[in-house]
Motif scaffolding. Structure first.
Motif, PDB file in Angstrom:
ATOM      1  N   VAL A  32       0.851  -1.205   0.000  1.00  0.00           N
ATOM      2  CA  VAL A  32       0.000   0.000   0.000  1.00  0.00           C
ATOM      3  C   VAL A  32       0.878   1.244   0.000  1.00  0.00           C
ATOM      4  CG1 VAL A  32      -1.688   1.341   1.308  1.00  0.00           C
ATOM      5  CG2 VAL A  32      -1.916  -1.155   1.159  1.00  0.00           C
ATOM      6  N   ARG A  33       0.722   2.060  -1.038  1.00  0.00           N
ATOM      7  CA  ARG A  33       1.456   3.327  -1.145  1.00  0.00           C
ATOM      8  C   ARG A  33       0.459   4.471  -0.982  1.00  0.00           C
ATOM      9  NH1 ARG A  33       6.552   3.033  -3.699  1.00  0.00           N
ATOM     10  NH2 ARG A  33       7.070   0.943  -4.475  1.00  0.00           N
ATOM     11  N   VAL A  34       0.757   5.397  -0.072  1.00  0.00           N
ATOM     12  CA  VAL A  34      -0.178   6.492   0.150  1.00  0.00           C
ATOM     13  C   VAL A  34       0.529   7.726   0.691  1.00  0.00           C
ATOM     14  CG1 VAL A  34      -0.757   5.657   2.497  1.00  0.00           C
ATOM     15  CG2 VAL A  34      -2.355   7.151   1.270  1.00  0.00           C
ATOM     16  N   ASP A  35       0.145   8.877   0.156  1.00  0.00           N
ATOM     17  CA  ASP A  35       0.563  10.171   0.684  1.00  0.00           C
ATOM     18  C   ASP A  35      -0.560  10.699   1.576  1.00  0.00           C
ATOM     19  OD1 ASP A  35       2.966  10.126  -0.624  1.00  0.00           O
ATOM     20  OD2 ASP A  35       2.317  11.411  -2.292  1.00  0.00           O
ATOM     21  N   ALA A  62       4.225   4.718   3.210  1.00  0.00           N
ATOM     22  CA  ALA A  62       3.351   5.875   3.424  1.00  0.00           C
ATOM     23  C   ALA A  62       4.195   7.102   3.709  1.00  0.00           C
ATOM     24  CB  ALA A  62       2.395   5.618   4.588  1.00  0.00           C
ATOM     25  N   SER A  63       3.679   8.286   3.363  1.00  0.00           N
ATOM     26  CA  SER A  63       4.422   9.539   3.559  1.00  0.00           C
ATOM     27  C   SER A  63       3.503  10.621   4.111  1.00  0.00           C
ATOM     28  CB  SER A  63       5.025  10.022   2.231  1.00  0.00           C
ATOM     29  OG  SER A  63       5.893   9.041   1.684  1.00  0.00           O
ATOM     30  N   ASN A  64       4.068  11.464   4.969  1.00  0.00           N
ATOM     31  CA  ASN A  64       3.348  12.603   5.517  1.00  0.00           C
ATOM     32  C   ASN A  64       3.619  13.814   4.644  1.00  0.00           C
ATOM     33  OD1 ASN A  64       2.299  14.725   6.992  1.00  0.00           O
ATOM     34  ND2 ASN A  64       3.873  14.664   8.581  1.00  0.00           N
ATOM     35  N   MET A  72      -1.341   6.635  -3.605  1.00  0.00           N
ATOM     36  CA  MET A  72      -2.701   7.169  -3.474  1.00  0.00           C
ATOM     37  C   MET A  72      -2.619   8.465  -2.660  1.00  0.00           C
ATOM     38  SD  MET A  72      -4.867   3.692  -2.611  1.00  0.00           S
ATOM     39  CE  MET A  72      -3.928   3.365  -1.108  1.00  0.00           C
ATOM     40  N   LYS A  73      -3.735   9.203  -2.603  1.00  0.00           N
ATOM     41  CA  LYS A  73      -3.770  10.460  -1.853  1.00  0.00           C
ATOM     42  C   LYS A  73      -4.864  10.376  -0.786  1.00  0.00           C
ATOM     43  CE  LYS A  73      -4.419  15.459  -2.320  1.00  0.00           C
ATOM     44  NZ  LYS A  73      -4.719  16.584  -3.269  1.00  0.00           N
TER      45      LYS A  73
END
Length: 591
Positions: free
Chosen positions: A472-475, A502-504, A554-555
């Motif tokens: 799962v990739r998400v910003d 994931a990134s903040n 994803m966003k």
């Protein structure tokens, strides 16, 4: 009645001159009781459909097609003034009955259940009364604390009803501190469902310990003053104290509940007295005799019809019922408001022109509202949104609280998250606290098939496979949640759910009311996995139309409804056990 006409036997209150025409079923205003006028009175045409409504209905002296021509305004007909009665033909005493040729042709028509008389063209009296009611309203600009525009179909809305303990007004000096600027003494968040089938009225205890955010407030000179926030203070200080306006109370409720408030309506002591009198008294029941020296409430056991000072004493008493706490007073107020709703919707009120006029006067003189609903037109729109809600589907409840553990002598309360969180999720998720009858729901679904189809499409987004957490990739963006929401969610996903990619991304470019997850069609399995982890409803998923590259994230934008990492945003379908609630159609004896 003004000083010039007081005591004249030949002057009659226009509210007493509405006569039911048995041929049309409409009420007709007859300003002259002569037989000639009675024979000449005819019903004006019903209002045309909205797309054919006469454009001149709001202009002074512009007649509606087919309506009798209205005489031109004369100096004897004053403009609306606060305190004037319904200007049926100008100031009382300004014209003699002999000068009645033009007045005999003035006929207004109204059905008792609507405000249609405000929209009927062809009458100076209608125009003047419309402007008179507009002039009664006190309008406050709360800036971005609320929402602009009217009420949109298929969207829920929230109105904050505030009762202030400000002692202004004749006869109110004896209630406590006569110099008080007022507090948020009684506060109810009124949530109306998007399908208009139900509503929830959530009371916020005035002694709740909470944080009051900083509030930009409009000053009389047009400038804006920012009032600093406070932490760990009573909720009722969100109004009046340090110059705070109702917008500050709206912002405070939003911080407590995560619910965006659209509009506010504020009333003082006079509202209770005037509205209860306008409907001819509000029925109440008490299980035991009451003699409260503080509120001056004195009742025998049984049923009573209260108005004016007695009605105010009933909603203010803290020593007559229960364990004499503010929480028990809230229950008493809810019972009173439910009874007043039943009285306002009763046939006896809706078909009485005199009560109708009295209610219009009392409501507009007693209310302060935000600019978003600051006119009779907009309040009429609001009434239209509420008129079809069955009282049995309007539920009163109270924000669940606990005694403040920091106090030895219990005087304040704090939120009980075990009960409050699921209750607030239900309101945010537009879930009724009462079971709306299946036949009602079926009728609404049939009338709005497009909505049902859209809901099915949304639910289908959660159907299918789930990607492993490691894929799962998400910003993550904070678009309205509490400060630090994005970083807190990142830490929670990485440490407890195994989402390492994931990134903040900090604050979002713009705030959003609800949390949103945007993703490409080929990321649907990742979106479903993340929705499961965070408890996101199907409505939060926003699929795109084009596939993304392998490493495109994803966003996720955390909205104003976000309460914290790990707190599910999927609304429960039933209220938690032990939550106080009562339906508006039920008459309950105070005890």
């Amino acid at each position: 009645m003004d000083a010039q006409s007081r005591g004249r036997a030949d002057e009659i209150d226009p509210a007493d001159q509405w006569v039911l025409n048995p041929r049309t079923g409409n009420y007709e205003l007859q300003l002259d009781h002569s037989p000639a006028q009675a024979q000449a009175s005819v019903a004006a045409p019903r209002r045309a459909p909205s797309d054919q409504a006469p454009r001149q209905a709001g202009r002074r002296g512009a007649p509606a097609p087919g309506a009798p021509a209205a005489p031109s305004p004369s100096p004897a007909v004053p403009g609306p003034r606060r305190g004037d009665g319904p200007p049926g033909g100008g100031r009382r005493g300004g014209r003699s009955r002999k000068d009645g040729g033009g007045r005999k042709k003035k006929v207004l028509v109204i059905t008792g259940a609507t405000l249609a008389f405000l929209l009927v063209g062809g009458s100076v009296a209608a125009y003047l009364y419309y402007e008179h009611l507009n002039g009664n309203l006190n309008v406050t600009d709360v800036g971005d604390a609320g929402t602009s525009g009217g009420f949109k179909k298929d969207q829920a809305f929230n109105i904050l009803v505030i009762g202030t303990d400000k002692r202004s007004g004749e006869g109110n000096e004896g209630y406590g501190d006569s110099g008080s600027v007022g507090h948020a003494d009684t506060t109810i968040l009124f949530h109306v469902s998007k399908d208009r089938s139900n509503a929830t009225a959530l009371s916020i205890p005035r002694d709740l310990i909470t944080n009051v955010p900083s509030c930009p407030t409009k000053q009389p000179d047009g400038t804006t003053k920012n009032i600093p926030g406070e932490r760990g203070v009573r909720f009722n200080t969100s109004l009046g104290q340090a110059g705070r306006d109702p917008g500050c109370t709206m912002r405070t409720v939003k911080e407590i509940t995560g619910i965006q408030i659209d509009h506010f309506m504020m009333a003082d002591f006079n509202a209770v007295k005037n509205l209860s009198t306008a409907v001819g008294g509000v029925p109440v029941c008490v299980e035991k005799a009451v003699d409260d020296e503080d509120s001056k409430l004195k009742l025998s056991a049984g049923e009573h019809r209260l108005e004016g000072e007695q009605a105010l004493a009933f909603v203010r008493t803290r020593h007559a019922f229960g364990n004499e706490s503010d929480l028990d007073r809230i229950k008493t107020q809810q019972q009173f408001l439910g009874s007043m709703m039943r009285e306002m919707k009763s046939k006896q009120t809706l078909t009485s022109p005199k009560k109708f006029f009295s209610l219009a006067e009392a409501a507009t003189k007693s209310l302060s509202v935000d600019s978003g609903i600051g006119s009779i037109d907009k309040l009429t729109d609001l009434a239209g949104e509420l008129k079809d809600i069955d009282l049995k589907n309007i539920t009163f409840t109270t924000l669940p609280v606990l005694d403040n553990p920091a106090e030895k002598v219990k005087a304040t309360v704090v939120v009980n998250p075990a009960q409050a969180d699921p209750l607030l999720q239900m309101i945010r998720g537009d879930v009724s606290l009462t079971e709306v009858e299946q036949k009602e729901q079926a009728a609404k679904d049939a009338a709005d098939a497009a909505n049902a189809e859209e809901k099915n499409k949304q639910d289908a987004l959660l159907q299918g496979s789930r990607a492993p957490a490691k894929d799962v990739r998400v910003d993550i963006y904070n678009g309205g949640g509490p400060a630090g929401s994005a970083s807190g969610t990142l830490t929670w996903l990485q440490n407890t759910k195994g989402v390492s990619k994931a990134s903040n991304r900090g604050n979002a470019p713009a705030k959003v009311p609800t949390t949103q997850l945007e993703y490409a069609p080929n990321q649907a399995d990742q979106a479903r996995a993340l929705a499961d982890m965070m408890g996101l409803p199907a409505s939060a998923l926003k699929p795109g139309t084009a596939d993304a590259s392998a490493k495109t994230p994803m966003k996720l934008t955390l909205g104003a409804d976000f309460k914290g990492a790990g707190v599910s945003q999927t609304a429960p379908q039933k209220a938690p056990e032990g939550v106080q609630r009562v339906e508006a159609d039920k008459a309950i004896c105070a005890k």
